[in-house]
Structures are given as structure tokens and as C-alpha cells.
Design an enzyme around this catalytic site. Structure first.
Site, PDB file in Angstrom:
ATOM      1  N   ARG A  40      -7.350 -20.603  -2.124  1.00 39.30           N
ATOM      2  CA  ARG A  40      -6.401 -20.410  -1.021  1.00 39.30           C
ATOM      3  C   ARG A  40      -5.255 -21.421  -1.124  1.00 39.30           C
ATOM      4  O   ARG A  40      -5.480 -22.630  -1.078  1.00 39.30           O
ATOM      5  CB  ARG A  40      -7.113 -20.545   0.328  1.00 39.30           C
ATOM      6  CG  ARG A  40      -6.182 -20.194   1.489  1.00 39.30           C
ATOM      7  CD  ARG A  40      -6.885 -20.213   2.840  1.00 39.30           C
ATOM      8  NE  ARG A  40      -5.954 -19.831   3.891  1.00 39.30           N
ATOM      9  CZ  ARG A  40      -5.118 -20.686   4.483  1.00 39.30           C
ATOM     10  NH1 ARG A  40      -5.104 -21.950   4.160  1.00 39.30           N
ATOM     11  NH2 ARG A  40      -4.279 -20.258   5.421  1.00 39.30           N
ATOM     12  N   LYS A  99       6.406  -2.074   2.031  1.00 44.34           N
ATOM     13  CA  LYS A  99       5.214  -1.480   2.653  1.00 44.34           C
ATOM     14  C   LYS A  99       4.019  -2.414   2.456  1.00 44.34           C
ATOM     15  O   LYS A  99       3.163  -2.181   1.594  1.00 44.34           O
ATOM     16  CB  LYS A  99       4.956  -0.081   2.072  1.00 44.34           C
ATOM     17  CG  LYS A  99       4.038   0.772   2.958  1.00 44.34           C
ATOM     18  CD  LYS A  99       4.168   2.224   2.599  1.00 44.34           C
ATOM     19  CE  LYS A  99       3.125   3.101   3.256  1.00 44.34           C
ATOM     20  NZ  LYS A  99       3.198   3.194   4.704  1.00 44.34           N
ATOM     21  N   TYR A 157       0.819  -1.205   0.000  1.00 42.60           N
ATOM     22  CA  TYR A 157       0.000   0.000   0.000  1.00 42.60           C
ATOM     23  C   TYR A 157       0.852   1.253   0.000  1.00 42.60           C
ATOM     24  O   TYR A 157       2.071   1.186   0.223  1.00 42.60           O
ATOM     25  CB  TYR A 157      -0.971  -0.008   1.190  1.00 42.60           C
ATOM     26  CG  TYR A 157      -0.369   0.326   2.547  1.00 42.60           C
ATOM     27  CD1 TYR A 157       0.464  -0.566   3.209  1.00 42.60           C
ATOM     28  CD2 TYR A 157      -0.634   1.545   3.171  1.00 42.60           C
ATOM     29  CE1 TYR A 157       1.007  -0.251   4.457  1.00 42.60           C
ATOM     30  CE2 TYR A 157      -0.105   1.861   4.412  1.00 42.60           C
ATOM     31  CZ  TYR A 157       0.719   0.962   5.050  1.00 42.60           C
ATOM     32  OH  TYR A 157       1.262   1.271   6.272  1.00 42.60           O
ATOM     33  N   ARG A 190       8.367   4.164  -4.452  1.00 41.03           N
ATOM     34  CA  ARG A 190       8.426   3.154  -3.374  1.00 41.03           C
ATOM     35  C   ARG A 190       7.446   2.013  -3.650  1.00 41.03           C
ATOM     36  O   ARG A 190       7.749   0.845  -3.374  1.00 41.03           O
ATOM     37  CB  ARG A 190       8.145   3.790  -2.015  1.00 41.03           C
ATOM     38  CG  ARG A 190       8.311   2.780  -0.873  1.00 41.03           C
ATOM     39  CD  ARG A 190       8.195   3.417   0.483  1.00 41.03           C
ATOM     40  NE  ARG A 190       6.890   4.026   0.686  1.00 41.03           N
ATOM     41  CZ  ARG A 190       6.581   4.809   1.716  1.00 41.03           C
ATOM     42  NH1 ARG A 190       7.503   5.075   2.633  1.00 41.03           N
ATOM     43  NH2 ARG A 190       5.386   5.328   1.826  1.00 41.03           N
ATOM     44  N   GLU A 196      11.763   2.650  14.668  1.00 42.00           N
ATOM     45  CA  GLU A 196      10.862   3.678  14.132  1.00 42.00           C
ATOM     46  C   GLU A 196       9.575   3.643  14.950  1.00 42.00           C
ATOM     47  O   GLU A 196       9.443   2.843  15.880  1.00 42.00           O
ATOM     48  CB  GLU A 196      10.560   3.424  12.646  1.00 42.00           C
ATOM     49  CG  GLU A 196       9.882   2.082  12.380  1.00 42.00           C
ATOM     50  CD  GLU A 196       9.712   1.765  10.897  1.00 42.00           C
ATOM     51  OE1 GLU A 196       9.540   2.693  10.083  1.00 42.00           O
ATOM     52  OE2 GLU A 196       9.731   0.559  10.567  1.00 42.00           O
TER      53      GLU A 196
END
Ligand code: PDD
Length: 285
Positions: free
Chosen positions: A100, A148, A33, A52, A180
Site C-alpha cells: 500500500r 470510467k 471498468y 473508451r 448526467e
């Protein structure tokens, strides 16, 4: 008002925007995301967010759903359709829907792409005015924090631990060093006015705001060190702050109950915030 949301090529009212129950984003958190801030209807640090995203996709052997140029069109159309002045655009891209199976599905499986807007003012913010209080928690996230991905359960747990402790946020600590924040990069300003933030590696997200704020620190001719710093060093710092697309630069005034500096927002942080806003608005698209 119902928002207009983008889902796989369509612009739909949010009530009609749907994703398959077989989507790997839903079943495996197999998705990446980006969050891009909008100020005055314009996108902040947009090219860097898209760069990114491309990197995250590459690291996960995931296909982009649309051309990069189309992503800008989608962002702009959502700003327009939703009459968004100040807020954010959330983009999520998943490996698509398939039976799945832990293995990745056939590479021809279409990715899923979703974007939506959210109203949130990054400039007028009460926490920025008073400064954030944080606690530290052990960093129990996976080892590829530079990608991310949407696996955000542990950061959510850390935010809840902070809320239960009566503070604003948590910083992740590992082997004695601060990595962070739950959804932001962490910084300190040392007694000799050196700006310190952890160097880029797989331990942290390569924050887009972090990169822009480093450039602002250079403009201000501040001393910069990109290196790990300890909790003790942070507690003894003159100032501390966090950076992210949604909060820009926000002072941190208390860590684990210890006031930082004078226990109020500091002047270096304020200057960096001011320059960041100025520079990023100039470059907004
Ligand atoms: N979070 N570190 C982590 C773990 C983050 O989740 C984020 C961003 C950052 C700051 O990155 P940037 O400057 O590119 O926003 C650092 C976003 C805002 C979120 O998850 O909502």
C-alpha cells in the site's frame, strides 16, 4: 448455477475467482471498468466500449493486461461458457497488487483483469414501460468523470437517496445545470422537438449509448443540441430520457415531483429507443 468468471488469464467457477487484498482496485479504487450488453448472445457497441477502455487507461497511465483482440475472445468465451443470451459483461482492470503506497507501483507490476457475466434483460424492462421518476442531487463526484473508474460510492449514495425518496434514480446537478444520471446520460426533448444532452467534457462520462443515440437522432433528422441544460428547462421539457448500456433508452416521466410533458413515456423517446435497438442489433458482434 455457478458462473464461469475470468481472472488474470484463467476461467474459474465464481467461488474460486479471487483477487489479492493488496490489489489497488480494492485499496485505492485504482481501476477502470466497462459494461457491455449482450443481446441474443451478441455484444452491443463492443468496439466503442473497448475504445473508451483504452482512453480511460491512457488517462491514468495504466497498462492494458492483454491485447485488444484477446478482449473480444474473452467476452465471447464468457458468453458461451455461461450460456448468456441477454445480459451484460462487466470488465474491470486495475493497476495490480503492490504494497500500500499512494504512489503508483513499479510500472512492471502486472495489471489485474476480471470479467464476469450477469443476467439482465435490457429489452423487456418494466421501468422503460412506465417511465422513470428521478430526483436531483448535488454533483459531489471528482472532476474527471470522463474516466470510467470504479470509484462509485457517491453514485451509490445518490441511488440510495432516490430509493429513500421513493423514486427510481437521481440526476446530478452542478451550478444549476444537469450533468448526467447516477449511471446514465441525461437528455431532454424541448417544446420545439430539439434533443438536448450535455456536451462532452470532464463533467460527464462519454456514454457509448449516448454516442449511438445521437447517430439515431440524426437518422431521424431530429434537431440536436449538445449543451448544458438547467433543471428548470428539464421540468418544462416535452420529454426526458436517460441512456446507458444496461437500459438503452429509458423515458423519464417525473423530475423532483414535477411530471414531464404528459407525465408518461413520450413518442420521441420511444422512437429513439426503437431505432437504437434496431441499429445496435444490426451492428452487434
Ligand atoms: N454506467 N454516465 C455514467 C455516470 C455512467 O456510469 C454510465 C454507465 C453512463 C452511460 O454510459 P454507457 O452508455 O457507455 O453505458 C453515463 C454503467 C452502465 C454502469 O456503471 O453500470
Amino acid at each position: 448455477m455457478s458462473r464461469t468468471v475470468y481472472v488474470n488469464g484463467e476461467y474459474l467457477p465464481e467461488e474460486q475467482a479471487k483477487i489479492s487484498v493488496f490489489d489497488r482496485g480494492f485499496l485505492f479504487a485504482d481501476a477502470v471498468y466497462e459494461v457491455t450488453t449482450v443481446v441474443g448472445g451478441k455484444l452491443i457497441d463492443f468496439p466503442a466500449h473497448m475504445a473508451r477502455l483504452k482512453r480511460s487507461l491512457g488517462e491514468l497511465e495504466m497498462k492494458p493486461a492483454v491485447e485488444e483482440s484477446e478482449l473480444l475472445n474473452i467476452h465471447r468465451k464468457l458468453v458461451k461458457e455461461n450460456e448468456l443470451t441477454n445480459g451484460l459483461i462487466y470488465l474491470q482492470l486495475t493497476r495490480g497488487a503492490a504494497d500500500r503506497d499512494f504512489h503508483y507501483p513499479d510500472p512492471d507490476t502486472p495489471s489485474s483483469l476480471v470479467l464476469f457475466t450477469q443476467v439482465k434483460d435490457p429489452i423487456e424492462n418494466a421501468m422503460v414501460k412506465r417511465g422513470a421518476k428521478v430526483i436531483t442531487v448535488e454533483d459531489l463526484r471528482w472532476g474527471r468523470r470522463d474516466i470510467k473508474t470504479v470509484q462509485l460510492l457517491y453514485p451509490s449514495m445518490a441511488k440510495m437517496a432516490a430509493q429513500k425518496a421513493g423514486v427510481d434514480d437521481a440526476w446530478f446537478e452542478e451550478d444549476g445545470f444537469i450533468n448526467e444520471g447516477t449511471s446514465n446520460n441525461a437528455w431532454i426533448v424541448t417544446a420545439d422537438n430539439t434533443i438536448v444532452t450535455r456536451n462532452l467534457s470532464t463533467s460527464i462520462l462519454h456514454g457509448i449509448t449516448r454516442a449511438s443515440v445521437l447517430k439515431c437522432a440524426e437518422l431521424l433528422q431530429l434537431k440536436i443540441e449538445e449543451r448544458p441544460f438547467t433543471l428548470e428547462e428539464a421540468k418544462a421539457a416535452r420529454e426526458a430520457f436517460i441512456t446507458s448500456a444496461t437500459i438503452f433508452v429509458c423515458p423519464v416521466v417525473d423530475i423532483n415531483g414535477t411530471p414531464i410533458g404528459e407525465g408518461k413515456p413520450g413518442s420521441v423517446t420511444a422512437k429513439l429507443r426503437e431505432i437504437y435497438i434496431e441499429e445496435s442489433l444490426k451492428a452487434a458482434v
